[in-house]
Design a protein around this motif. Structure first.
Motif, PDB file in Angstrom:
ATOM      1  N   MET A   1      -5.085  36.551  64.498  1.00  0.00           N
ATOM      2  CA  MET A   1      -5.657  35.846  63.376  1.00  0.00           C
ATOM      3  C   MET A   1      -5.530  36.711  62.127  1.00  0.00           C
ATOM      4  SD  MET A   1      -9.537  34.586  62.611  1.00  0.00           S
ATOM      5  CE  MET A   1      -9.461  32.863  62.978  1.00  0.00           C
ATOM      6  N   ILE A   2      -5.198  36.075  61.041  1.00  0.00           N
ATOM      7  CA  ILE A   2      -5.135  36.744  59.752  1.00  0.00           C
ATOM      8  C   ILE A   2      -6.233  36.154  58.880  1.00  0.00           C
ATOM      9  CG2 ILE A   2      -3.772  36.975  57.641  1.00  0.00           C
ATOM     10  CD1 ILE A   2      -1.344  37.385  59.321  1.00  0.00           C
ATOM     11  N   ILE A   3      -6.968  37.021  58.189  1.00  0.00           N
ATOM     12  CA  ILE A   3      -8.047  36.584  57.310  1.00  0.00           C
ATOM     13  C   ILE A   3      -7.633  36.844  55.860  1.00  0.00           C
ATOM     14  CG2 ILE A   3     -10.451  36.931  56.646  1.00  0.00           C
ATOM     15  CD1 ILE A   3     -10.972  37.802  59.549  1.00  0.00           C
ATOM     16  N   ILE A   4      -7.726  35.807  55.042  1.00  0.00           N
ATOM     17  CA  ILE A   4      -7.404  35.928  53.634  1.00  0.00           C
ATOM     18  C   ILE A   4      -8.718  36.049  52.880  1.00  0.00           C
ATOM     19  CG2 ILE A   4      -6.334  34.829  51.637  1.00  0.00           C
ATOM     20  CD1 ILE A   4      -4.501  33.361  53.611  1.00  0.00           C
ATOM     21  N   GLY A   5      -8.907  37.164  52.188  1.00  0.00           N
ATOM     22  CA  GLY A   5     -10.140  37.425  51.454  1.00  0.00           C
ATOM     23  C   GLY A   5     -10.023  37.068  49.989  1.00  0.00           C
ATOM     24  N   GLY A   6     -10.909  37.634  49.207  1.00  0.00           N
ATOM     25  CA  GLY A   6     -11.006  37.334  47.793  1.00  0.00           C
ATOM     26  C   GLY A   6      -9.784  37.690  46.978  1.00  0.00           C
ATOM     27  N   ASN A   7      -8.921  38.578  47.487  1.00  0.00           N
ATOM     28  CA  ASN A   7      -7.708  38.947  46.756  1.00  0.00           C
ATOM     29  C   ASN A   7      -6.632  37.877  46.830  1.00  0.00           C
ATOM     30  OD1 ASN A   7      -8.786  41.385  45.967  1.00  0.00           O
ATOM     31  ND2 ASN A   7      -7.961  42.489  47.715  1.00  0.00           N
ATOM     32  N   GLY A   8      -6.786  36.910  47.714  1.00  0.00           N
ATOM     33  CA  GLY A   8      -5.823  35.819  47.830  1.00  0.00           C
ATOM     34  C   GLY A   8      -4.525  36.252  48.492  1.00  0.00           C
ATOM     35  N   LEU A  17       2.187  38.178  57.068  1.00  0.00           N
ATOM     36  CA  LEU A  17       2.389  36.826  57.607  1.00  0.00           C
ATOM     37  C   LEU A  17       3.811  36.659  58.147  1.00  0.00           C
ATOM     38  CD1 LEU A  17       0.602  34.517  55.019  1.00  0.00           C
ATOM     39  CD2 LEU A  17       0.117  34.647  57.449  1.00  0.00           C
ATOM     40  N   GLU A  18       4.792  37.088  57.370  1.00  0.00           N
ATOM     41  CA  GLU A  18       6.198  36.993  57.796  1.00  0.00           C
ATOM     42  C   GLU A  18       6.437  37.788  59.077  1.00  0.00           C
ATOM     43  OE1 GLU A  18       8.979  35.377  57.045  1.00  0.00           O
ATOM     44  OE2 GLU A  18       7.973  34.217  55.500  1.00  0.00           O
ATOM     45  N   SER A  19       5.909  38.990  59.116  1.00  0.00           N
ATOM     46  CA  SER A  19       6.074  39.850  60.294  1.00  0.00           C
ATOM     47  C   SER A  19       5.432  39.223  61.523  1.00  0.00           C
ATOM     48  CB  SER A  19       5.466  41.217  60.010  1.00  0.00           C
ATOM     49  OG  SER A  19       5.446  42.007  61.172  1.00  0.00           O
ATOM     50  N   THR A  20       4.242  38.700  61.353  1.00  0.00           N
ATOM     51  CA  THR A  20       3.529  38.096  62.478  1.00  0.00           C
ATOM     52  C   THR A  20       4.228  36.831  62.953  1.00  0.00           C
ATOM     53  OG1 THR A  20       1.458  39.012  61.634  1.00  0.00           O
ATOM     54  CG2 THR A  20       1.284  37.270  63.264  1.00  0.00           C
ATOM     55  N   LEU A  21       4.697  36.003  62.023  1.00  0.00           N
ATOM     56  CA  LEU A  21       5.408  34.781  62.417  1.00  0.00           C
ATOM     57  C   LEU A  21       6.739  35.089  63.092  1.00  0.00           C
ATOM     58  CD1 LEU A  21       4.774  32.331  59.457  1.00  0.00           C
ATOM     59  CD2 LEU A  21       4.146  31.982  61.843  1.00  0.00           C
ATOM     60  N   HIS A  23       7.199  37.494  65.094  1.00  0.00           N
ATOM     61  CA  HIS A  23       6.870  37.950  66.451  1.00  0.00           C
ATOM     62  C   HIS A  23       6.168  36.863  67.268  1.00  0.00           C
ATOM     63  CE1 HIS A  23       6.216  40.811  69.594  1.00  0.00           C
ATOM     64  NE2 HIS A  23       4.908  40.739  69.495  1.00  0.00           N
ATOM     65  N   HIS A  24       5.257  36.136  66.646  1.00  0.00           N
ATOM     66  CA  HIS A  24       4.493  35.056  67.295  1.00  0.00           C
ATOM     67  C   HIS A  24       4.776  33.770  66.543  1.00  0.00           C
ATOM     68  CE1 HIS A  24       2.129  38.121  69.360  1.00  0.00           C
ATOM     69  NE2 HIS A  24       1.954  38.715  68.197  1.00  0.00           N
ATOM     70  N   GLU A  25       5.076  32.718  67.248  1.00  0.00           N
ATOM     71  CA  GLU A  25       5.390  31.456  66.594  1.00  0.00           C
ATOM     72  C   GLU A  25       4.157  30.762  66.021  1.00  0.00           C
ATOM     73  OE1 GLU A  25       7.432  29.346  69.711  1.00  0.00           O
ATOM     74  OE2 GLU A  25       9.363  30.005  68.939  1.00  0.00           O
ATOM     75  N   LEU A  26       3.027  30.959  66.649  1.00  0.00           N
ATOM     76  CA  LEU A  26       1.791  30.279  66.268  1.00  0.00           C
ATOM     77  C   LEU A  26       0.832  31.286  65.659  1.00  0.00           C
ATOM     78  CD1 LEU A  26       0.960  27.328  66.655  1.00  0.00           C
ATOM     79  CD2 LEU A  26      -0.222  28.001  68.725  1.00  0.00           C
ATOM     80  N   LEU A  27       0.238  30.942  64.522  1.00  0.00           N
ATOM     81  CA  LEU A  27      -0.615  31.883  63.813  1.00  0.00           C
ATOM     82  C   LEU A  27      -1.852  31.173  63.283  1.00  0.00           C
ATOM     83  CD1 LEU A  27      -1.039  34.699  62.590  1.00  0.00           C
ATOM     84  CD2 LEU A  27       0.367  33.979  60.677  1.00  0.00           C
ATOM     85  N   LYS A  28      -3.008  31.770  63.528  1.00  0.00           N
ATOM     86  CA  LYS A  28      -4.280  31.245  63.045  1.00  0.00           C
ATOM     87  C   LYS A  28      -4.683  32.032  61.800  1.00  0.00           C
ATOM     88  CE  LYS A  28      -8.594  29.991  65.232  1.00  0.00           C
ATOM     89  NZ  LYS A  28      -9.444  30.278  66.403  1.00  0.00           N
ATOM     90  N   ILE A  29      -5.030  31.316  60.734  1.00  0.00           N
ATOM     91  CA  ILE A  29      -5.371  31.941  59.463  1.00  0.00           C
ATOM     92  C   ILE A  29      -6.755  31.458  59.026  1.00  0.00           C
ATOM     93  CG2 ILE A  29      -4.739  32.198  57.039  1.00  0.00           C
ATOM     94  CD1 ILE A  29      -1.861  31.468  57.883  1.00  0.00           C
TER      95      ILE A  29
END
Length: 80
Positions: A1-8, A17-21, A23-29
Protein backbone atom coordinates in the motif's frame (compact mmCIF):
# COMPACT_ATOMS: atom_id res chain seq x y z
CA UNK A 1 0.00 0.00 0.00
CA UNK A 2 1.16 3.50 -0.80
CA UNK A 3 -0.10 6.44 1.25
CA UNK A 4 -0.30 9.89 -0.31
CA UNK A 5 0.01 12.62 2.32
CA UNK A 6 -0.30 16.37 2.34
CA UNK A 7 2.57 16.83 -0.13
CA UNK A 8 0.47 15.27 -2.89
CA UNK A 9 1.98 13.71 -5.99
CA UNK A 10 5.69 14.46 -5.79
CA UNK A 11 8.27 13.20 -8.27
CA UNK A 12 9.56 10.78 -5.64
CA UNK A 13 6.09 9.38 -5.04
CA UNK A 14 5.47 8.91 -8.76
CA UNK A 15 8.82 7.12 -9.09
CA UNK A 16 7.80 4.81 -6.23
CA UNK A 17 4.42 4.16 -7.88
CA UNK A 18 6.14 3.25 -11.17
CA UNK A 19 8.60 0.96 -9.39
CA UNK A 20 5.87 -0.77 -7.43
CA UNK A 21 3.64 -1.23 -10.48
CA UNK A 22 6.56 -2.70 -12.41
CA UNK A 23 6.98 -5.32 -9.69
CA UNK A 24 3.33 -5.83 -8.60
CA UNK A 25 0.45 -5.49 -11.02
CA UNK A 26 -2.09 -4.53 -8.36
CA UNK A 27 -1.54 -1.59 -6.04
CA UNK A 28 -3.61 -0.16 -3.18
CA UNK A 29 -3.29 3.59 -2.62
CA UNK A 30 -4.61 5.60 0.31
CA UNK A 31 -5.05 9.34 -0.19
CA UNK A 32 -4.89 10.77 3.32
CA UNK A 33 -6.07 14.33 2.57
CA UNK A 34 -8.49 16.41 0.55
CA UNK A 35 -12.15 16.29 -0.33
CA UNK A 36 -13.78 13.77 -2.67
CA UNK A 37 -13.20 15.94 -5.76
CA UNK A 38 -9.54 16.45 -4.84
CA UNK A 39 -9.00 12.71 -4.38
CA UNK A 40 -10.75 11.99 -7.67
CA UNK A 41 -8.42 14.41 -9.46
CA UNK A 42 -5.37 12.80 -7.87
CA UNK A 43 -6.55 9.34 -8.92
CA UNK A 44 -7.10 10.50 -12.51
CA UNK A 45 -3.64 12.08 -12.55
CA UNK A 46 -2.08 8.82 -11.32
CA UNK A 47 -3.94 6.81 -13.96
CA UNK A 48 -2.80 9.15 -16.75
CA UNK A 49 0.84 9.17 -15.66
CA UNK A 50 1.14 5.41 -15.04
CA UNK A 51 -1.17 4.00 -17.70
CA UNK A 52 -2.89 1.93 -15.01
CA UNK A 53 -6.59 1.12 -14.75
CA UNK A 54 -8.82 1.95 -11.79
CA UNK A 55 -10.14 -1.27 -10.24
CA UNK A 56 -11.96 0.19 -7.24
CA UNK A 57 -12.29 3.43 -5.32
CA UNK A 58 -13.93 3.52 -1.90
CA UNK A 59 -13.57 6.53 0.36
CA UNK A 60 -9.91 7.50 0.66
CA UNK A 61 -8.59 4.22 -0.80
CA UNK A 62 -8.28 3.12 -4.40
CA UNK A 63 -6.88 0.05 -6.14
CA UNK A 64 -5.14 0.31 -9.51
CA UNK A 65 -3.93 -2.34 -11.95
CA UNK A 66 -1.32 -2.32 -14.70
CA UNK A 67 -0.34 -5.52 -16.46
CA UNK A 68 3.35 -6.34 -16.38
CA UNK A 69 5.29 -6.16 -19.61
CA UNK A 70 6.30 -9.50 -21.08
CA UNK A 71 9.54 -10.64 -19.50
CA UNK A 72 11.93 -11.74 -22.25
CA UNK A 73 13.65 -14.18 -19.87
CA UNK A 74 10.47 -16.25 -19.68
CA UNK A 75 9.22 -15.82 -23.22
CA UNK A 76 11.24 -18.86 -24.44
CA UNK A 77 9.64 -21.28 -21.97
CA UNK A 78 7.43 -23.97 -23.50
CA UNK A 79 3.69 -23.55 -23.05
CA UNK A 80 1.61 -26.34 -21.57
Amino acid sequence: MIIIGGNGLTDGLMAELESTLAHHELLKIKIAFGEREDRSGIIQNILQQTGALLVQSIGKTCVIFRQKAQDSAFSDLPKK
